[in-house]
Design an enzyme around this catalytic site. Structure first.
Site, short mmCIF file in Angstrom:
data_model
loop_
_atom_site.label_atom_id
_atom_site.label_comp_id
_atom_site.label_asym_id
_atom_site.label_seq_id
_atom_site.Cartn_x
_atom_site.Cartn_y
_atom_site.Cartn_z
N PRO A 275 6.01 -4.10 -4.72
CA PRO A 275 5.25 -2.92 -5.16
C PRO A 275 6.16 -1.96 -5.93
O PRO A 275 7.24 -1.63 -5.45
CB PRO A 275 4.77 -2.29 -3.85
CG PRO A 275 5.59 -2.90 -2.77
CD PRO A 275 6.09 -4.21 -3.26
N HIS B 278 1.07 0.31 3.40
CA HIS B 278 2.39 0.90 3.17
C HIS B 278 2.80 1.70 4.40
O HIS B 278 2.38 2.84 4.59
CB HIS B 278 2.30 1.82 1.94
CG HIS B 278 3.63 2.18 1.33
ND1 HIS B 278 4.79 2.23 2.06
CD2 HIS B 278 3.97 2.50 0.06
CE1 HIS B 278 5.79 2.58 1.25
NE2 HIS B 278 5.31 2.75 0.04
N TYR C 60 6.53 7.78 3.95
CA TYR C 60 5.18 8.27 3.64
C TYR C 60 4.37 8.41 4.94
O TYR C 60 4.90 8.19 6.02
CB TYR C 60 4.52 7.38 2.58
CG TYR C 60 5.31 7.46 1.29
CD1 TYR C 60 5.37 8.67 0.60
CD2 TYR C 60 6.06 6.40 0.82
CE1 TYR C 60 6.13 8.80 -0.55
CE2 TYR C 60 6.83 6.51 -0.34
CZ TYR C 60 6.86 7.72 -1.02
OH TYR C 60 7.63 7.86 -2.14
N GLY D 206 12.03 -6.22 -7.04
CA GLY D 206 11.56 -4.98 -7.64
C GLY D 206 12.08 -4.83 -9.06
O GLY D 206 11.43 -5.19 -10.04
N LYS D 207 13.30 -4.33 -9.16
CA LYS D 207 13.84 -3.96 -10.49
C LYS D 207 13.93 -5.17 -11.43
O LYS D 207 13.68 -5.04 -12.63
CB LYS D 207 15.20 -3.29 -10.31
CG LYS D 207 15.09 -1.96 -9.54
CD LYS D 207 16.41 -1.27 -9.37
CE LYS D 207 17.29 -1.82 -8.29
NZ LYS D 207 16.78 -1.74 -6.90
N PHE E 261 9.19 3.86 3.85
CA PHE E 261 9.79 4.83 2.91
C PHE E 261 9.38 6.29 3.10
O PHE E 261 9.31 7.05 2.13
CB PHE E 261 9.51 4.40 1.47
CG PHE E 261 10.17 3.10 1.09
CD1 PHE E 261 11.41 2.77 1.59
CD2 PHE E 261 9.54 2.20 0.25
CE1 PHE E 261 12.02 1.56 1.26
CE2 PHE E 261 10.14 1.00 -0.09
CZ PHE E 261 11.39 0.67 0.42
N GLY F 134 17.83 -5.58 -3.27
CA GLY F 134 19.10 -6.00 -3.85
C GLY F 134 19.23 -7.48 -4.15
O GLY F 134 20.31 -7.93 -4.53
#
Ligand SMILES: Cc1cc2nc3c(=O)[nH]c(=O)nc-3n(C[C@H](O)[C@H](O)[C@H](O)COP(=O)(O)O)c2cc1C
Length: 464
Positions: free
Chosen positions: A73, A274, A279, A417-418, A277, A396
């Site tokens: 996500p 979710h 939230y 992700g990235k 993180f 990572g």
């Protein structure tokens, strides 16, 4: 690796999930006025048994993933007015592949769930309709598509001055503002509200307001997130939240249930809840934030109650075979950490086993770099061993590390992700062991519908 199967590109069977992309007959209730909403909720409860029967997964069918590479996500702040548009269709279809699992960016379950610019929602009929072409495009390419549903809780703002139309949420440098602007802000704060708003009060200054009806953001607590000084010297400020009363909590749980129903209506194969993180759900779970003295605070059982009630309500609505959960027991974002993350993660995982949750997506503790090389902590094995469903790790990972953890049985799937953000053809590049496009952090959250979003190049296959 020559000639041998690439572990990340081997198939995986996920749950026993019905993959017909069946369209539900349920109506979308999210946008109705409260009285009508309540009436519809009553009707919907009566119909619950009907839906449970209709939505029972076919016991013999499964999701057969063709690869273990998952699109993590990724919030991109490009859904103007909380609506996914054509560029969102393009972004996800670029990254979809046959039998590949994609998770959407965090998607708000209600008006109070929002806290960042241009993040999508799935609580109104208009939003459901806007998601449909995105889902269709992914399905056309054979992808499997889950929607990550979230509520930001106290990570939101109302009536705060900012000098940016983009980026994360409220950057306040008090010295930059004229007294008249601050007075205007207070005035605005008292009288004028809009749900997702950046209202210009001068050429350069805006008021950010993500909350409806003049209300503070909601949370399990009334403790504000500590303002944090950013690298550029500005301060990230979230508003002081309002502590939810116990009798209000079922309504928030119901927002998740309705959002899950709306996801199925939009055609998604399932939802990811979710719980990570910092939230709303994690605000309840972790003891650095939760200071309640009722049945939602104190013991671990009480702190996890809200999360598990959300998961249970979602499962009751759409079936356990369509529900994944994201956890980050080790994270400390947004002032949200736990004194015993191992026990917290294991408590949640054992409870999720009892509920039959399809997958658990878990995030490694903060990844550090040594001599420029990412060091993955590999802290998730005890969670993987305890969880009965499909296990996903993130944080990572590159091709080499991903292959390693899959082949060693540390995980079933790896969420990227990235690298996925910057490489629409990530699977092809992994297959060919081709170089990856570098990601550009400066465009992660900028509003441009193309730049840094859909313009990352595909591999030139003629040169490989
Ligand atoms: C730009 C960006 C946006 C993100 N948005 C979300 C999000 O909406 N929901 C979520 O659970 N995680 C989000 N994450 C975390 C990622 O899903 C992932 O866990 C993290 O990037 C680590 O994986 P990586 O090292 O492969 O990038 C985001 C990360 C980035 C870089």
């Amino acid at each position: 690796m020559e000639g041998k199967p690439i572990p990340l590109l081997t198939p995986h069977t996920m749950g026993r999930f019905h993959l017909s992309h069946r369209v539900s007959t349920c109506k979308v209730f999210g946008e109705l006025p409260q009285s009508l909403h309540n009436l519809c909720l009553g009707i919907s409860s009566c119909l619950e048994v009907y839906f449970c029967i209709c939505n029972q997964p076919d016991e013999t069918s499964v999701v057969l993933l063709d690869a273990r590479v998952v699109h993590a996500p990724l919030t991109r702040s490009r859904c103007y007015n909380n609506l996914p548009g054509e560029h969102i269709v393009l972004y996800y279809s670029q990254r979809a592949s046959k039998g590949g699992l994609l998770i959407t960016e965090s998607t708000g379950v209600s008006e109070t769930a929002q806290g960042y610019p241009s993040t999508p929602g799935i609580w109104t009929k208009e939003q459901v309709e806007a998601w449909k072409p995105v889902v269709e495009a992914v399905h056309r390419k054979g992808g499997i598509f889950f929607c990550q549903i979230w509520h930001v809780g106290r990570a939101s703002t109302y009536g705060i001055i900012t000098d940016s139309q983009s980026c994360h949420p409220s950057r306040l440098d008090i010295h930059k503002y004229l007294p008249c602007q601050l007075i205007l802000c207070i005035f605005y704060n008292s009288f004028n509200r809009s749900p997702e708003a950046l209202t210009a009060i001068s050429d350069k200054h805006y008021i950010t307001d993500y909350q409806p009806s003049g209300q503070a953001p909601i949370s399990c607590t009334d403790k504000q997130i500590t303002p944090e000084v950013q690298e550029d010297g500005t301060v990230e400020v979230f508003s002081a939240p309002r502590r939810l009363r116990e009798d209000e909590i079922p309504c928030i749980i119901d927002d998740f249930r309705l959002a899950a129903r709306n996801c199925i209506e939009a055609g998604f194969d399932g939802v990811e809840i979710h719980c990570a993180f910092g939230y709303l759900i994690e605000q309840f779970m972790k003891d650095s934030v939760n200071d309640r003295t009722d049945k939602y605070g104190g013991s671990m059982e009480n702190r996890c109650r809200f999360a598990l009630e959300v998961i249970q309500a979602t499962i009751n609505e759409i079936g356990a075979e369509r529900v994944g959960v994201r956890l980050s027991p080790y994270s400390n974002y947004l002032d949200c950490w736990d004194s015993d993350p191992d026990a917290l993660g294991l408590y949640m995982i054992h409870a999720m086993n009892r509920l039959g949750v399809l997958y658990c997506s878990t995030v490694e503790p903060e990844v550090i770099k040594v001599d420029g090389k990412v060091q993955i902590p590999y802290k998730l094995l005890h969670f993987r061993k305890a969880f009965a469903g499909t296990f996903i790790v993130a944080g990572g990972y590159n091709r080499e590390e991903g292959n390693k953890v899959v082949s060693e049985g540390y995980t079933d799937l790896v969420a990227y992700g990235k690298w996925f953000l910057a490489n629409p053809d990530l699977l092809k590049r992994f297959e060919l062991n081709a170089p990856l496009n570098k990601y550009d952090r400066s465009t992660f959250y900028t509003p441009d519908p193309v730049v840094g979003y859909t313009d990352y190049p595909f591999l030139d296959l003629s040169s490989v």
